[in-house]
Design a protein around this motif. Structure first.
Motif, PDB file in Angstrom:
ATOM      1  N   GLU A 117      -6.477 -38.513 -77.807  1.00 14.64           N
ATOM      2  CA  GLU A 117      -6.248 -39.167 -79.100  1.00 14.64           C
ATOM      3  C   GLU A 117      -6.942 -38.410 -80.235  1.00 14.64           C
ATOM      4  O   GLU A 117      -6.359 -38.207 -81.304  1.00 14.64           O
ATOM      5  CB  GLU A 117      -6.765 -40.604 -79.031  1.00 14.64           C
ATOM      6  CG  GLU A 117      -6.536 -41.409 -80.289  1.00 14.64           C
ATOM      7  CD  GLU A 117      -7.091 -42.817 -80.170  1.00 14.64           C
ATOM      8  OE1 GLU A 117      -7.697 -43.279 -81.158  1.00 14.64           O
ATOM      9  OE2 GLU A 117      -6.939 -43.445 -79.103  1.00 14.64           O
ATOM     10  N   LEU A 118      -8.172 -37.991 -80.004  1.00 13.34           N
ATOM     11  CA  LEU A 118      -8.905 -37.229 -81.014  1.00 13.34           C
ATOM     12  C   LEU A 118      -8.207 -35.909 -81.319  1.00 13.34           C
ATOM     13  O   LEU A 118      -8.042 -35.537 -82.488  1.00 13.34           O
ATOM     14  CB  LEU A 118     -10.340 -36.983 -80.554  1.00 13.34           C
ATOM     15  CG  LEU A 118     -11.216 -38.236 -80.422  1.00 13.34           C
ATOM     16  CD1 LEU A 118     -12.488 -37.909 -79.651  1.00 13.34           C
ATOM     17  CD2 LEU A 118     -11.535 -38.828 -81.782  1.00 13.34           C
ATOM     18  N   ILE A 119      -7.779 -35.218 -80.273  1.00 15.05           N
ATOM     19  CA  ILE A 119      -7.095 -33.933 -80.436  1.00 15.05           C
ATOM     20  C   ILE A 119      -5.774 -34.117 -81.179  1.00 15.05           C
ATOM     21  O   ILE A 119      -5.447 -33.343 -82.086  1.00 15.05           O
ATOM     22  CB  ILE A 119      -6.901 -33.250 -79.064  1.00 15.05           C
ATOM     23  CG1 ILE A 119      -8.272 -32.813 -78.514  1.00 15.05           C
ATOM     24  CG2 ILE A 119      -5.941 -32.072 -79.158  1.00 15.05           C
ATOM     25  CD1 ILE A 119      -8.257 -32.414 -77.052  1.00 15.05           C
ATOM     26  N   ALA A 120      -5.014 -35.156 -80.825  1.00 11.44           N
ATOM     27  CA  ALA A 120      -3.723 -35.411 -81.482  1.00 11.44           C
ATOM     28  C   ALA A 120      -3.909 -35.791 -82.949  1.00 11.44           C
ATOM     29  O   ALA A 120      -3.157 -35.333 -83.815  1.00 11.44           O
ATOM     30  CB  ALA A 120      -2.963 -36.506 -80.739  1.00 11.44           C
ATOM     31  N   THR A 121      -4.907 -36.613 -83.236  1.00 14.88           N
ATOM     32  CA  THR A 121      -5.164 -37.017 -84.619  1.00 14.88           C
ATOM     33  C   THR A 121      -5.526 -35.808 -85.466  1.00 14.88           C
ATOM     34  O   THR A 121      -5.016 -35.645 -86.581  1.00 14.88           O
ATOM     35  CB  THR A 121      -6.287 -38.079 -84.672  1.00 14.88           C
ATOM     36  OG1 THR A 121      -5.862 -39.229 -83.931  1.00 14.88           O
ATOM     37  CG2 THR A 121      -6.614 -38.478 -86.100  1.00 14.88           C
ATOM     38  N   ALA A 122      -6.396 -34.955 -84.946  1.00 16.59           N
ATOM     39  CA  ALA A 122      -6.774 -33.744 -85.674  1.00 16.59           C
ATOM     40  C   ALA A 122      -5.562 -32.831 -85.849  1.00 16.59           C
ATOM     41  O   ALA A 122      -5.364 -32.252 -86.923  1.00 16.59           O
ATOM     42  CB  ALA A 122      -7.909 -33.027 -84.961  1.00 16.59           C
ATOM     43  N   ALA A 123      -4.739 -32.703 -84.812  1.00 17.70           N
ATOM     44  CA  ALA A 123      -3.546 -31.846 -84.894  1.00 17.70           C
ATOM     45  C   ALA A 123      -2.588 -32.360 -85.962  1.00 17.70           C
ATOM     46  O   ALA A 123      -2.005 -31.572 -86.714  1.00 17.70           O
ATOM     47  CB  ALA A 123      -2.857 -31.779 -83.537  1.00 17.70           C
ATOM     48  N   ASP A 124      -2.432 -33.684 -86.053  1.00 16.65           N
ATOM     49  CA  ASP A 124      -1.563 -34.270 -87.079  1.00 16.65           C
ATOM     50  C   ASP A 124      -2.056 -33.911 -88.482  1.00 16.65           C
ATOM     51  O   ASP A 124      -1.270 -33.847 -89.421  1.00 16.65           O
ATOM     52  CB  ASP A 124      -1.490 -35.791 -86.932  1.00 16.65           C
ATOM     53  CG  ASP A 124      -0.660 -36.227 -85.736  1.00 16.65           C
ATOM     54  OD1 ASP A 124       0.071 -35.392 -85.163  1.00 16.65           O
ATOM     55  OD2 ASP A 124      -0.756 -37.420 -85.367  1.00 16.65           O
ATOM     56  N   ALA A 125      -3.360 -33.694 -88.621  1.00 17.62           N
ATOM     57  CA  ALA A 125      -3.944 -33.312 -89.909  1.00 17.62           C
ATOM     58  C   ALA A 125      -3.964 -31.792 -90.098  1.00 17.62           C
ATOM     59  O   ALA A 125      -4.408 -31.306 -91.135  1.00 17.62           O
ATOM     60  CB  ALA A 125      -5.360 -33.871 -90.025  1.00 17.62           C
ATOM     61  N   GLY A 126      -3.517 -31.047 -89.080  1.00 19.27           N
ATOM     62  CA  GLY A 126      -3.440 -29.595 -89.201  1.00 19.27           C
ATOM     63  C   GLY A 126      -4.610 -28.841 -88.600  1.00 19.27           C
ATOM     64  O   GLY A 126      -4.781 -27.652 -88.873  1.00 19.27           O
ATOM     65  N   TYR A 127      -5.401 -29.503 -87.741  1.00 17.15           N
ATOM     66  CA  TYR A 127      -6.580 -28.868 -87.162  1.00 17.15           C
ATOM     67  C   TYR A 127      -6.470 -28.849 -85.635  1.00 17.15           C
ATOM     68  O   TYR A 127      -6.304 -29.898 -85.008  1.00 17.15           O
ATOM     69  CB  TYR A 127      -7.859 -29.599 -87.591  1.00 17.15           C
ATOM     70  CG  TYR A 127      -8.041 -29.555 -89.084  1.00 17.15           C
ATOM     71  CD1 TYR A 127      -8.478 -28.397 -89.709  1.00 17.15           C
ATOM     72  CD2 TYR A 127      -7.732 -30.652 -89.880  1.00 17.15           C
ATOM     73  CE1 TYR A 127      -8.610 -28.328 -91.087  1.00 17.15           C
ATOM     74  CE2 TYR A 127      -7.866 -30.602 -91.255  1.00 17.15           C
ATOM     75  CZ  TYR A 127      -8.303 -29.448 -91.854  1.00 17.15           C
ATOM     76  OH  TYR A 127      -8.432 -29.376 -93.222  1.00 17.15           O
ATOM     77  N   ASP A 128      -6.589 -27.664 -85.045  1.00 15.75           N
ATOM     78  CA  ASP A 128      -6.512 -27.506 -83.595  1.00 15.75           C
ATOM     79  C   ASP A 128      -7.916 -27.564 -83.007  1.00 15.75           C
ATOM     80  O   ASP A 128      -8.643 -26.557 -83.009  1.00 15.75           O
ATOM     81  CB  ASP A 128      -5.843 -26.188 -83.238  1.00 15.75           C
ATOM     82  CG  ASP A 128      -5.765 -25.959 -81.739  1.00 15.75           C
ATOM     83  OD1 ASP A 128      -6.066 -26.896 -80.950  1.00 15.75           O
ATOM     84  OD2 ASP A 128      -5.413 -24.835 -81.338  1.00 15.75           O
TER      85      ASP A 128
END
Length: 138
Positions: A117-128
């Motif tokens: 969830e943390l990884i997906a949320t960050a990815a949605d904001a443009g951060y890998d």
């Protein structure tokens, strides 16, 4: 000014903030700012004292939690998490690109939310932040 990317109800992140844009952030509803850049990281970067003064002039709280990109510690993440609890929100966090701020947020929430969830949320904001998976699961 780059539009801050929302990671949670209490935090959005953005690349370097120009002190001249602090009032616009306050007008957009942000009540606090956290800088994750050490002073002097780049020659043209505004120093912390200038950022803090602009934030306070705009009616915002300000906190400086400088970290080195490749050396974020668990203590750094704990300090970031504590700041999110202590500062009035919503908060905007920044560094050179926003990546350190996003990483600190994820690490501070590793015991509260699943790594995926943390990884997906960050990815949605443009951060890998996928390279942090082991730390987020550990």
């Amino acid at each position: 000014m780059t539009q801050p990317k929302r990671l949670s109800d209490s935090l959005s992140v953005t690349p370097q903030i120009d002190p001249a844009n602090m009032q616009a952030l306050a007008d957009a509803g942000f009540r606090s700012v956290i800088s994750n850049r050490p002073d002097g990281e780049e020659p043209e970067q505004p120093d912390w004292a200038t950022i803090e003064r602009a934030a306070r002039d705009a009616g915002m709280e300000a906190r400086h939690i400088p970290v080195t990109p490749s050396a974020i510690t668990d203590e750094d993440a704990a300090r970031f998490g504590a700041a999110l609890e202590e500062l009035p929100g919503p908060v905007v966090g920044f560094c050179r690109t926003g990546m350190r701020s996003a990483s600190l947020w994820a690490l501070a929430n590793a015991d509260k939310r699943p790594a995926d969830e943390l990884i997906a949320t960050a990815a949605d904001a443009g951060y890998d932040i996928a390279p942090l998976r082991d730390r987020l699961e550990g």
